[in-house]
Every structure is written in C-alpha cells, then in structure tokens.
Design a protein around this motif. Structure first.
Motif, short mmCIF file in Angstrom:
data_model
loop_
_atom_site.label_atom_id
_atom_site.label_comp_id
_atom_site.label_asym_id
_atom_site.label_seq_id
_atom_site.Cartn_x
_atom_site.Cartn_y
_atom_site.Cartn_z
N ALA A 66 0.82 -1.22 0.00
CA ALA A 66 0.00 0.00 0.00
C ALA A 66 0.85 1.26 0.00
CB ALA A 66 -0.94 0.00 1.20
N ASP A 67 2.06 1.17 0.51
CA ASP A 67 2.96 2.34 0.53
C ASP A 67 3.34 2.79 -0.87
OD1 ASP A 67 4.40 -0.22 0.54
OD2 ASP A 67 6.22 1.01 0.56
N MET A 68 3.20 1.90 -1.87
CA MET A 68 3.58 2.24 -3.24
C MET A 68 2.56 3.14 -3.93
SD MET A 68 5.29 -1.32 -4.63
CE MET A 68 5.41 -0.67 -6.29
N ILE A 69 1.41 3.35 -3.31
CA ILE A 69 0.43 4.27 -3.90
C ILE A 69 0.97 5.70 -3.88
CG2 ILE A 69 -1.86 5.29 -3.63
CD1 ILE A 69 -2.79 2.59 -2.50
N ALA A 70 1.65 6.07 -2.81
CA ALA A 70 2.21 7.41 -2.69
C ALA A 70 3.18 7.71 -3.84
CB ALA A 70 2.95 7.54 -1.35
N PRO A 71 3.20 8.96 -4.33
CA PRO A 71 2.59 10.18 -3.78
C PRO A 71 1.15 10.42 -4.24
CG PRO A 71 3.93 10.76 -5.66
CD PRO A 71 4.09 9.27 -5.47
N ARG A 72 0.52 9.44 -4.87
CA ARG A 72 -0.89 9.58 -5.19
C ARG A 72 -1.72 9.40 -3.91
NH1 ARG A 72 -1.31 4.80 -8.69
NH2 ARG A 72 0.60 4.30 -7.54
N PRO A 73 -2.86 10.08 -3.81
CA PRO A 73 -3.60 10.11 -2.54
C PRO A 73 -4.48 8.89 -2.31
CG PRO A 73 -4.67 11.51 -4.16
CD PRO A 73 -3.40 11.03 -4.80
N LEU A 74 -4.66 8.57 -1.03
CA LEU A 74 -5.50 7.46 -0.59
C LEU A 74 -6.47 7.95 0.48
CD1 LEU A 74 -6.23 4.40 -0.22
CD2 LEU A 74 -4.33 4.28 1.42
N LEU A 75 -7.75 7.64 0.29
CA LEU A 75 -8.79 7.93 1.28
C LEU A 75 -9.42 6.62 1.73
CD1 LEU A 75 -10.82 9.75 2.83
CD2 LEU A 75 -12.20 9.79 0.72
N ILE A 76 -9.44 6.40 3.04
CA ILE A 76 -10.04 5.20 3.62
C ILE A 76 -11.22 5.62 4.47
CG2 ILE A 76 -9.68 3.26 5.18
CD1 ILE A 76 -6.72 3.29 4.37
N ILE A 77 -12.43 5.14 4.11
CA ILE A 77 -13.65 5.48 4.83
C ILE A 77 -14.15 4.21 5.54
CG2 ILE A 77 -16.03 6.28 4.64
CD1 ILE A 77 -15.22 7.85 2.17
N ALA A 78 -14.42 4.33 6.83
CA ALA A 78 -14.88 3.18 7.60
C ALA A 78 -15.86 3.63 8.67
CB ALA A 78 -13.69 2.45 8.25
N GLY A 79 -16.68 2.70 9.11
CA GLY A 79 -17.62 2.98 10.18
C GLY A 79 -16.98 2.79 11.54
N ALA A 80 -17.30 3.68 12.46
CA ALA A 80 -16.73 3.59 13.80
C ALA A 80 -17.14 2.32 14.52
CB ALA A 80 -17.15 4.82 14.62
N GLU A 81 -18.31 1.76 14.17
CA GLU A 81 -18.81 0.55 14.82
C GLU A 81 -18.55 -0.71 13.99
OE1 GLU A 81 -19.91 0.89 17.87
OE2 GLU A 81 -19.54 3.03 17.63
N ALA A 82 -17.78 -0.61 12.93
CA ALA A 82 -17.53 -1.76 12.04
C ALA A 82 -16.60 -2.77 12.70
CB ALA A 82 -16.94 -1.29 10.72
N ASP A 83 -16.96 -4.04 12.63
CA ASP A 83 -16.06 -5.09 13.10
C ASP A 83 -14.77 -5.11 12.31
OD1 ASP A 83 -17.79 -6.73 15.09
OD2 ASP A 83 -19.10 -6.54 13.36
N THR A 84 -14.82 -4.61 11.10
CA THR A 84 -13.66 -4.64 10.20
C THR A 84 -12.79 -3.39 10.29
OG1 THR A 84 -15.05 -3.70 8.46
CG2 THR A 84 -14.86 -6.11 8.54
N LEU A 85 -13.08 -2.49 11.23
CA LEU A 85 -12.33 -1.24 11.33
C LEU A 85 -10.83 -1.48 11.48
CD1 LEU A 85 -12.18 1.84 11.61
CD2 LEU A 85 -12.76 1.57 14.04
N TRP A 86 -10.45 -2.55 12.15
CA TRP A 86 -9.03 -2.84 12.36
C TRP A 86 -8.28 -3.01 11.04
CZ3 TRP A 86 -6.77 -7.64 11.04
CH2 TRP A 86 -7.67 -8.64 10.63
N MET A 87 -8.97 -3.51 10.01
CA MET A 87 -8.30 -3.66 8.72
C MET A 87 -8.09 -2.31 8.03
SD MET A 87 -9.53 -7.27 7.02
CE MET A 87 -11.13 -7.49 7.79
N ALA A 88 -9.05 -1.41 8.16
CA ALA A 88 -8.87 -0.06 7.64
C ALA A 88 -7.68 0.60 8.32
CB ALA A 88 -10.14 0.76 7.88
#
Length: 315
Positions: free
Chosen positions: A247-269
């Motif tokens: 994932a570090d290779m995306i830079a210098p292009r921008p990355l936006l990660i949107i997740a729910g505060a109550e999501a069980d999967t938040l740890w992956m975000a």
C-alpha cells in the motif's frame, strides 16, 4: 471488444450497459454519465463491488450518487460473477479481481466523456483491498478510495473481527484440497455457502454475519445475481493474499479510507492506513457499521460527500 448501449436516463444522469474484456473474459458493467452538456471531459471513477456483490448493489449506489455530482462512473461485475462471463461460476480470484479493476480503468479511459488523466478507483469491502493493490501497481490510477475496505486474505485467515481461530482457515484449506481430488476424479467443482441459512443462525454468529445475511439474503439488499456461494478453489487463492502489503507504493498519489466507527472490520482499515504513506486520510463515520455504509442513508451520504470532495480535489 468494448461495447456500449444506452438503457436508462433521468434528469441528472444517463446509464448505459457496457462491456469490456479482462484477461480475455467479457465483463458486464453499468456506465453512469451526468446528463448535462459536456464542455470538456470529466474526471472518471471506477467503482468495484464487495466480494459476493454485484454492480446493482452498493457499487451501483455509489456510482450513481457520484455521477449525480458530476463524475463519469463505472460499476461492473467481477469475472466469474454477476452478468460477467467466466467459469467456474462463483470463483473469487484476487489476481483476476485486480485485473478487472485495471481493465475497467482501460475501458473508461477510452470514453470521450472521461478524462483519462483524471481517473480514480473506489473499492467497497473486498474491493477496497483489491483497489489498493491495483492502484499500487497501476500509475494510471491517480487517486484511490475505499469504503468499508478489507483485505479478503485477512478476512479468511483472521475473521471479520480479527479474532478467528487459525484452525478455521486450515480446515477450509483441507476441504479445498479434498475438492481438488474430487475434481481430478471427474466430479463437479464443489462450493461452500457464504451466508448462514437462517436468521437465527446468522444472529448466533455475531453482528457481521447477521448484517451480511440481512443485506444479501433479504429484501434489504438482495439481488438474484449476487453470489451466495464460492467454489472451493477460491480459498486457496484467497488464503495467501495480502491486499495491503505494498500500500505504501500508492504514494505520492492520494488514498482515502472510509470506515464505520462501529464496524467489526475497522481494524483492517487501520492496518491499511498504517502501511500507506502520505498523502492519506482515514475518515471514520460515527455510529456506522460495516454494512451500514452499503445502504443506510445516514452512513452513505457522509461517505459520498467525502468522496466528492476527495475526488474533486485530487483528480
């Protein structure tokens, strides 16, 4: 061959059924165009659906809402799923899914309405991980965003909440090996169910399983073409996959990660965010679970507002 056919129009958008090829497989998509006079090509966004989803569900919702805000958008069915071609049906293959995204970028870049130099990717759930990997190695993708993004490899190895016993994936790999033997002996390819059979069983497996069952198996979000089972060979392909490794290779292009505060999967975000380099942003929506971001207006609209600002400023 790439094809387009207009099917639906409204006051704000025009929707066209389209097709293109991905590694020789015919992919079916829905193209969304703002229904306004074009003075110049517009920024374009490829929207990729969750594992087991189809283009008419969450991916289509986000594609339509973003088109209403002036973007050229494309939602499509993964190879082996939905209206797209490919055998066996119900194969979830991370490498093919990444190629599908890149092929969708190729297709949208040929359209006169789209600015090929301003193309972004939005990945939902498993496609969040696929989109990150695609962007890391395809410099045509100028910005990437995820909604409820996960790494399907981590999901299978560790569970949605990261607490799954290692014995689960080992047992699944045992069954995948048995299926290989059966196929070699002349039997049909075997499948495994993605969702519990009943509401009671779904609730017993926790919030993530219940929300998935409710969205995909009831009138809340079900679609006749969405996958209810995967072939066993999917497990081998998924088990060793790591969507965030580069994932570090995306830079210098921008990355936006949107997740729910109550999501069980938040740890992956959070894991994806920790690997990525600047410019990056983790946008948390209070009160939202993983599946809320698929359909709940109170969660979807803040996400779309954020995506509109992100893609307008970065593309």
């Amino acid at each position: 061959m790439n094809t387009t056919n207009q099917t639906i129009s409204s006051n704000s958008i025009v929707t066209k059924k389209v097709s293109f090829t991905s590694d020789g497989i015919k992919i079916a998509g829905n193209l969304y165009l703002p229904a306004t006079v074009y003075t110049a090509p517009r920024p374009a966004i490829v929207v990729s659906h969750p594992g087991s989803g189809v283009k008419e569900q969450a991916a289509g919702l986000y594609a339509r809402l973003l088109a209403e805000r002036g973007f050229v958008t494309l939602a499509f069915d993964a190879a082996f799923q939905g209206e797209s071609e490919g055998l066996p049906r119900g194969l979830e293959n991370p490498s093919q899914r990444i190629e599908d995204i890149k092929s969708a970028v190729s297709f949208i870049s040929t359209l006169p309405e789209a600015d090929a130099g301003r193309t972004g990717v939005l990945g939902i759930c498993a496609s969040g991980g696929y989109g990150i990997m695609a962007a890391a190695t395809d410099h045509r993708i100028k910005a990437v965003a995820t909604v409820s993004g996960v790494d399907i490899g981590r999901m299978f190895r560790n569970g949605a909440d990261g607490k799954q016993s290692p014995e689960v994936i080992q047992k699944m790999l045992d069954l995948a090996a048995q299926d290989r033997r059966a196929v070699a002996a002349g039997n049909e390819v075997g499948t495994f169910p993605l969702f519990p059979e009943t509401e009671e069983q779904a609730k017993a497996q926790g919030r993530y399983a219940y929300e998935g069952w409710k969205y995909y198996c009831t009138s809340l979000g079900q679609h006749p073409r969405s996958a209810k089972a995967f072939v066993w060979s999917s497990v081998e392909r998924i088990a060793g996959f790591d969507a965030f490794r580069i994932a570090d290779m995306i830079a210098p292009r921008p990355l936006l990660i949107i997740a729910g505060a109550e999501a069980d999967t938040l740890w992956m975000a959070q894991e994806a965010f920790s690997v990525a380099k600047e410019p990056k942003e983790l946008f948390i929506i209070d009160g939202a679970s993983h599946k809320d971001l698929y359909h709940q207006k109170e969660a979807v609209m803040p996400a779309v507002n954020k995506l509109e600002h992100f893609f307008n400023s970065k593309l």
